[in-house]
Each structure stands twice: as C-alpha cells, then as structure tokens.
Scaffold this active site. Sequence first.
Site, mmCIF file in Angstrom:
data_model
loop_
_atom_site.group_PDB
_atom_site.id
_atom_site.type_symbol
_atom_site.label_atom_id
_atom_site.label_comp_id
_atom_site.label_asym_id
_atom_site.label_seq_id
_atom_site.Cartn_x
_atom_site.Cartn_y
_atom_site.Cartn_z
ATOM 1 N N HIS A 252 -55.244 -6.277 97.115
ATOM 2 C CA HIS A 252 -54.442 -5.277 96.417
ATOM 3 C C HIS A 252 -53.726 -4.343 97.387
ATOM 4 O O HIS A 252 -53.391 -3.211 97.019
ATOM 5 C CB HIS A 252 -55.323 -4.476 95.452
ATOM 6 C CG HIS A 252 -55.933 -5.310 94.371
ATOM 7 N ND1 HIS A 252 -55.191 -5.909 93.391
ATOM 8 C CD2 HIS A 252 -57.222 -5.669 94.151
ATOM 9 C CE1 HIS A 252 -55.990 -6.596 92.589
ATOM 10 N NE2 HIS A 252 -57.230 -6.469 93.034
ATOM 11 N N CYS B 54 -67.695 27.950 115.086
ATOM 12 C CA CYS B 54 -67.932 28.973 116.101
ATOM 13 C C CYS B 54 -69.406 29.338 116.172
ATOM 14 O O CYS B 54 -70.152 29.206 115.203
ATOM 15 C CB CYS B 54 -67.125 30.221 115.778
ATOM 16 S SG CYS B 54 -65.367 29.922 115.500
ATOM 17 N N GLU C 187 -68.871 4.964 105.908
ATOM 18 C CA GLU C 187 -69.535 5.734 106.950
ATOM 19 C C GLU C 187 -69.307 5.113 108.322
ATOM 20 O O GLU C 187 -69.095 5.817 109.312
ATOM 21 C CB GLU C 187 -71.036 5.832 106.639
ATOM 22 C CG GLU C 187 -71.871 6.528 107.699
ATOM 23 C CD GLU C 187 -71.496 7.979 107.934
ATOM 24 O OE1 GLU C 187 -71.964 8.535 108.944
ATOM 25 O OE2 GLU C 187 -70.728 8.564 107.133
ATOM 26 N N LYS D 211 -69.733 20.590 114.444
ATOM 27 C CA LYS D 211 -70.946 20.069 113.810
ATOM 28 C C LYS D 211 -71.171 20.714 112.454
ATOM 29 O O LYS D 211 -71.433 20.043 111.472
ATOM 30 C CB LYS D 211 -72.145 20.319 114.714
ATOM 31 C CG LYS D 211 -73.459 19.770 114.161
ATOM 32 C CD LYS D 211 -73.427 18.267 114.056
ATOM 33 C CE LYS D 211 -74.734 17.706 113.552
ATOM 34 N NZ LYS D 211 -74.657 16.249 113.317
ATOM 35 N N TRP E 142 -63.975 28.106 117.839
ATOM 36 C CA TRP E 142 -63.280 26.907 117.362
ATOM 37 C C TRP E 142 -62.017 27.399 116.662
ATOM 38 O O TRP E 142 -62.090 28.096 115.653
ATOM 39 C CB TRP E 142 -64.178 26.132 116.397
ATOM 40 C CG TRP E 142 -63.716 24.758 116.034
ATOM 41 C CD1 TRP E 142 -63.825 23.627 116.782
ATOM 42 C CD2 TRP E 142 -63.106 24.362 114.802
ATOM 43 N NE1 TRP E 142 -63.328 22.549 116.088
ATOM 44 C CE2 TRP E 142 -62.874 22.971 114.875
ATOM 45 C CE3 TRP E 142 -62.730 25.043 113.636
ATOM 46 C CZ2 TRP E 142 -62.288 22.247 113.840
ATOM 47 C CZ3 TRP E 142 -62.144 24.338 112.608
ATOM 48 C CH2 TRP E 142 -61.928 22.951 112.720
ATOM 49 N N ASN F 159 -67.451 34.881 113.173
ATOM 50 C CA ASN F 159 -67.313 33.534 112.623
ATOM 51 C C ASN F 159 -66.742 33.649 111.214
ATOM 52 O O ASN F 159 -67.076 34.584 110.483
ATOM 53 C CB ASN F 159 -68.669 32.829 112.527
ATOM 54 C CG ASN F 159 -69.207 32.404 113.863
ATOM 55 O OD1 ASN F 159 -68.576 32.589 114.891
ATOM 56 N ND2 ASN F 159 -70.394 31.828 113.860
ATOM 57 N N GLY F 160 -65.914 32.680 110.833
ATOM 58 C CA GLY F 160 -65.345 32.686 109.495
ATOM 59 C C GLY F 160 -63.849 32.900 109.528
ATOM 60 O O GLY F 160 -63.198 32.764 110.572
ATOM 61 N N GLU G 244 -64.434 9.278 114.362
ATOM 62 C CA GLU G 244 -64.903 10.550 114.906
ATOM 63 C C GLU G 244 -65.028 10.540 116.420
ATOM 64 O O GLU G 244 -64.613 11.497 117.085
ATOM 65 C CB GLU G 244 -66.280 10.893 114.307
ATOM 66 C CG GLU G 244 -66.245 11.427 112.902
ATOM 67 C CD GLU G 244 -67.646 11.760 112.414
ATOM 68 O OE1 GLU G 244 -67.853 12.894 111.954
ATOM 69 O OE2 GLU G 244 -68.528 10.880 112.495
ATOM 70 N N LYS H 83 -67.507 7.002 111.520
ATOM 71 C CA LYS H 83 -68.107 7.135 112.851
ATOM 72 C C LYS H 83 -67.136 6.681 113.940
ATOM 73 O O LYS H 83 -67.010 7.309 114.982
ATOM 74 C CB LYS H 83 -69.390 6.307 112.941
ATOM 75 C CG LYS H 83 -70.560 6.903 112.218
ATOM 76 C CD LYS H 83 -71.047 8.161 112.912
ATOM 77 C CE LYS H 83 -71.731 9.076 111.919
ATOM 78 N NZ LYS H 83 -70.855 9.724 110.952
ATOM 79 N N ARG I 158 -71.860 22.514 118.275
ATOM 80 C CA ARG I 158 -71.128 22.853 117.057
ATOM 81 C C ARG I 158 -69.624 22.609 117.204
ATOM 82 O O ARG I 158 -68.908 22.571 116.222
ATOM 83 C CB ARG I 158 -71.379 24.330 116.708
ATOM 84 C CG ARG I 158 -72.815 24.628 116.356
ATOM 85 C CD ARG I 158 -73.086 26.107 116.347
ATOM 86 N NE ARG I 158 -72.401 26.788 115.255
ATOM 87 C CZ ARG I 158 -72.974 27.098 114.103
ATOM 88 N NH1 ARG I 158 -74.240 26.797 113.879
ATOM 89 N NH2 ARG I 158 -72.303 27.733 113.162
#
Length: 609
Positions: free
Chosen positions: A505, A2, A482, A604, A75, A99-100, A489, A486, A27
């Site tokens: 395996h 947020c 990574e 973000k 968010w 926020n939080g 995402e 990506k 964000r």
Amino acid sequence: MCGIVGAVAERNVTPILMEGLRRLEYRGYDSAGVALIDQNDQLRRVRALGKVHLLEARLQETPVEGRLGIAHTRWATHGEPSEINAHPHASKRVAIVHNGIIENHVVLRDRLKALGYQFESATDSEVAAHLVDHYLTESGDLLTAVRQTVAELTGAYALGVISADDPSRLVCARKGSPLVIGVGLGEHFIASDVYALLPVTQRFRYLEEGDIAEVRRDGVTVLDRDGNEVVRPIVQSQQGAAEADKGLYRHYMLKEIFEQPRAVAQTLEGRIADGRVLENGFGPRAAELLDQTQVVHIAACGTSAHAGLVARYWIESMGIPCMVELASEYRYRDVVVPPGTLFVTISQSGETADTLAALRKAKSENRYLAAVAICNVPESSLVRESDLTLLTRAGPEIGVASTKAFTTQLVALQLLALAIGRRHKLTPETERQWVEALAGLPGKLEQVLELDPVVQTAAEHFAERHHALFLGRGQEYPVAMEGALKLKEISYIHAEAYAAGELKHGPLALVDADMPVVCVLTNNAILDKVLSNLEEVRARGGELFLFADQDTETGFDERTHKLPIVPVAESIAPMVYTVPLQLLSYHVAVLKGTDVDQPRNLAKSVTVE
C-alpha cells in the site's frame, strides 16, 4: 532535559556541583555552568559551551570556591547553544538556574527592559533572574522575591536561586519540572534528579507542584502553592550511586542491554507465584479497582508508547477494549471515556512532561476509574500522583536510547494485562502458561544475548546506508517500530517501521538494492502471511535481515540474512525479539562513530512540552 544541582554547606561545594553535573550528562545538554558565592561574598560565574569536561577545564584555569552554589546543564529551547545562553543567568548579585519553559517571557522581557534591565541572552530563563533582582531590591528578602517572581511566571519551571547579599541560603521552586532537596548533616542540596546527589546523600525531600523552599545548611522551610508552611517527608532513596556507573562496558547503552535479564528478574520478583500474578503488587486498592475495570486507556510517549501498543494486543486478547494514546496528543483531544475505564501511564523517568500532563488532565476530569503508573523511578511525580503503581525495577538507565526500561515496561504491562484478564476471558490454565513463560524470560534473554557477535557482523551492512525499513505483524509490529526508533536515535539513519501487510500500500516503492529491510519474524499463526510479504521485498532486489525463530525455514537467497532467535512462547516474544534489535542499533552506531549514549538533539528525560 536540562539538569540542576545546588548546594549549601560548610565546605567548598564546587566538587559537589561538578560531580552532580557529570551524573546529569545522560539527560542531554549543549552547555554547562556554575555560579558560587565566594569567601568574599562575591558572585562568581563560569560557563562553557559543550560538555562538562570543558567547564572543568575553565575552572582549572580560574578556580572558584564557595560554600553556596548552583550549577546547570542546558538543553537549548530558546536561543541557540552558546556560552551567553548557558546557565546560570545573573542579574547584578543574583544568579538563577532554570529548567522548563517560561511561556510569557516576551511580555516580561519588555516590562523589565522598561525598568532598565539589559538582557545578554536570547533565553526565556533570564527574565527570572531579573525579576528576582527587581523584587529583591524592593523587599530585601530572597524568599519573598522568589515568591513574587514565580507568581508572574506562566509555564513550567524548576528554579534554583542564590544571592550574594544572602550567602547562607538558596531558594528553589517547582511547577511542572521535577526538583528534589537532598538532606545531609549540616548541609543541604537541590537537584532535578536524585542521581546527581547520590554520592553525597540518599535522603531526599520531594517538592510537590507549586512548592517553594528555603534551603539552608541547618534546615529547610517549604511553602506550598498557597504560601502555607508544610513538611515534605524525608524519603530514603532505593537507588545506589554505584548503579549509575558504566563498569567495564564501552557504553552505558551496551551495559544496559546486557542488564536486561537481571532487570526483568527483579521486575518479576514477588509478583508471580504458583502460576498466578500477585496483584497486590499494584497497591492496596488493586483488587477493588481491577474488579471494576472494563476498558483500559494507555497514554505514553516514544519508547513507552511502543510498549503500550504491544500491551494492547495482550489486553484485547483477554476481551478488554484498549486504547493507546500519544500523551502529547491526548492532552489536546476531547477523549471519550467509557464507564469503568482504567487510565494507564508509562514512563521511564516518571517526569515526562506530556505524560504527567495527561495524567493530571485525566485526574482533573474525574471520568476514569483510577490511574495506574508503570514507571522505573519510585520517587517520581508520576508515581506519587497515581492511584496504583507497578515499578519496573530496571535500575538507573543512563543511555538516552531506552533499552532495559522498555523490556521491563513490557513485563509490567503483561502483569497488568493478566491481572485484569483473569476477570474477563483469561482462564486459570492460560494464566499459568503466560506466568510460566514470564518466569523463564530472564533465561531466554541470556540466550538471545549470545547472538551479539552475529548481530555485530550484520551491522556492517548498515554503516554506509542512509535508510532502512522495519517490518512486523501483530504484536511484533510495535517491536519493529521500536527497532526503527533505536536505529534513528543513535545512528542517525532514517528508519521507518510498517506493518508487513501494508508494504503493497505504498512503502514497497522504496525498496531497492540499497534499502535494507529488517523483519521481526516470529513463529506464530500469521508466519506464512509475513513470508509472503517478504517475497514482495525479495522480488524487488531488497536485502532482508530476518530476526526469526531458529526453526523457521525462510528459504530465501544470498541477499537474505537470517539471525536465528531461540524458540520462545508467543506471549514473551516481544521482549525477546527486542533485544537483538537493540544490539543492531548499538553496533551500527559504533561503526558510524556517533555518540551512542548522548545522541545529538535528544534528551533522556523530556521535562518540557
């Protein structure tokens, strides 16, 4: 997560609030809103589900002006994305942004209902609005009411509060979520991120944990967690407003991928010379603390954790034990800390909640030699609370999927590895070779970016796929991780990374003609072993995409696509091979038509647990 913006001025603050929200869009959010005290001292609130431009459309239909206001991008945590759940929340003549997460909101909600308050939302945040109104009714003073309110909140919060009964000030508070005060001439601002305020000021006061501040046009009063008045110094931000612009690029992510040569050069500037790492860049106590370092313990999340996993290979090659933790798991483990252990945190924003909590746990237990932060934001909580710091100097990274932050983190971590390693197994000659490779890294990145058209063509093979495997061995295994992250995402394709030797395996069962397999194939001592692993894929009809040294002979058939990478020293291969994987994900996402810079469900800066 947020975003918060607030302003008190002698001019209409609506444009300031809206520009701040636009700058916080990176964000991640699902709704937006503003609340202002108008010229008649009436509280006016406008909210919208969706993007900021929808809120702007509402404001064009019903213009709202005022000299005091707060704004928010939400968010969703508690309650679905909806206009009712959007911030700001209001209670009579009070409005708040938050926020939080308020962990004890259920108990507080029941108590407030018993006092006659009615709730319109399903959020945890609305309890704060009603609590402030309750205590404001009792005391008649907004600062007192906010102090009484936060004393009852359990969890994390950054709060901005205004009241129509007191249109000359706003009150803010922070615990566990970042909040800054922007300093202007005859006006002041608050925000969860300095980027929101760069068009109006580059001077900031950074609130510390537990601070509460009264923000007026003519000044600011800050109280610490014990209620004592304190002075938080004004800091001139090193970031410019223009840096956060997209320029001529289609997306922020693409711009940031192509900024990596410059970002790496900036990260190295003044930190290497004459074949050596200049360790005073870590801080005045660096030599003293590095002399005592016997073990390295790294904690990070997401992409930053992948950077830590790469660094482990470097650090251990120099004879130093290294552990890498997910910060979210570290918080809840009984960790064994050997003597002489250096605690290293990695974060792009420096406000990642789990990483900050890991740092605070480490410092509170007083078992570590010192805490080192690898971070991109000089004014962040992580930097301020660490003993040593190496800033990555990547500049603003707006795209949710991290690119230049990752490569600059790798550079910073290699500098740290070399600085510690010279006290152990690292010889001056080997250090010189590594440093020379680092000095040439920006040029190698420029060369690999020229591969963009080839990668764009390869991306066409992924657009209609639903799954992908990424493979690597040694220090390239975390690079493969990574790459898979990506792709997940921003294209929403399910992708997993495995150490190539682990194929037999279990994961080999997934390989068929519809499963593209991406491999990071560097020309090193285990090249032949990786080629043998890839034969297992080829024998089962898998389609291979090899990011391989241009001089490496792969010898496979038409279902093998080789994307040739410029030859590089093994020490910088993770940084170089990361870039074409970023380009692959980007081009796949563009082909699929997803929101590249703001992928669904992601944020973000993750400032909640």
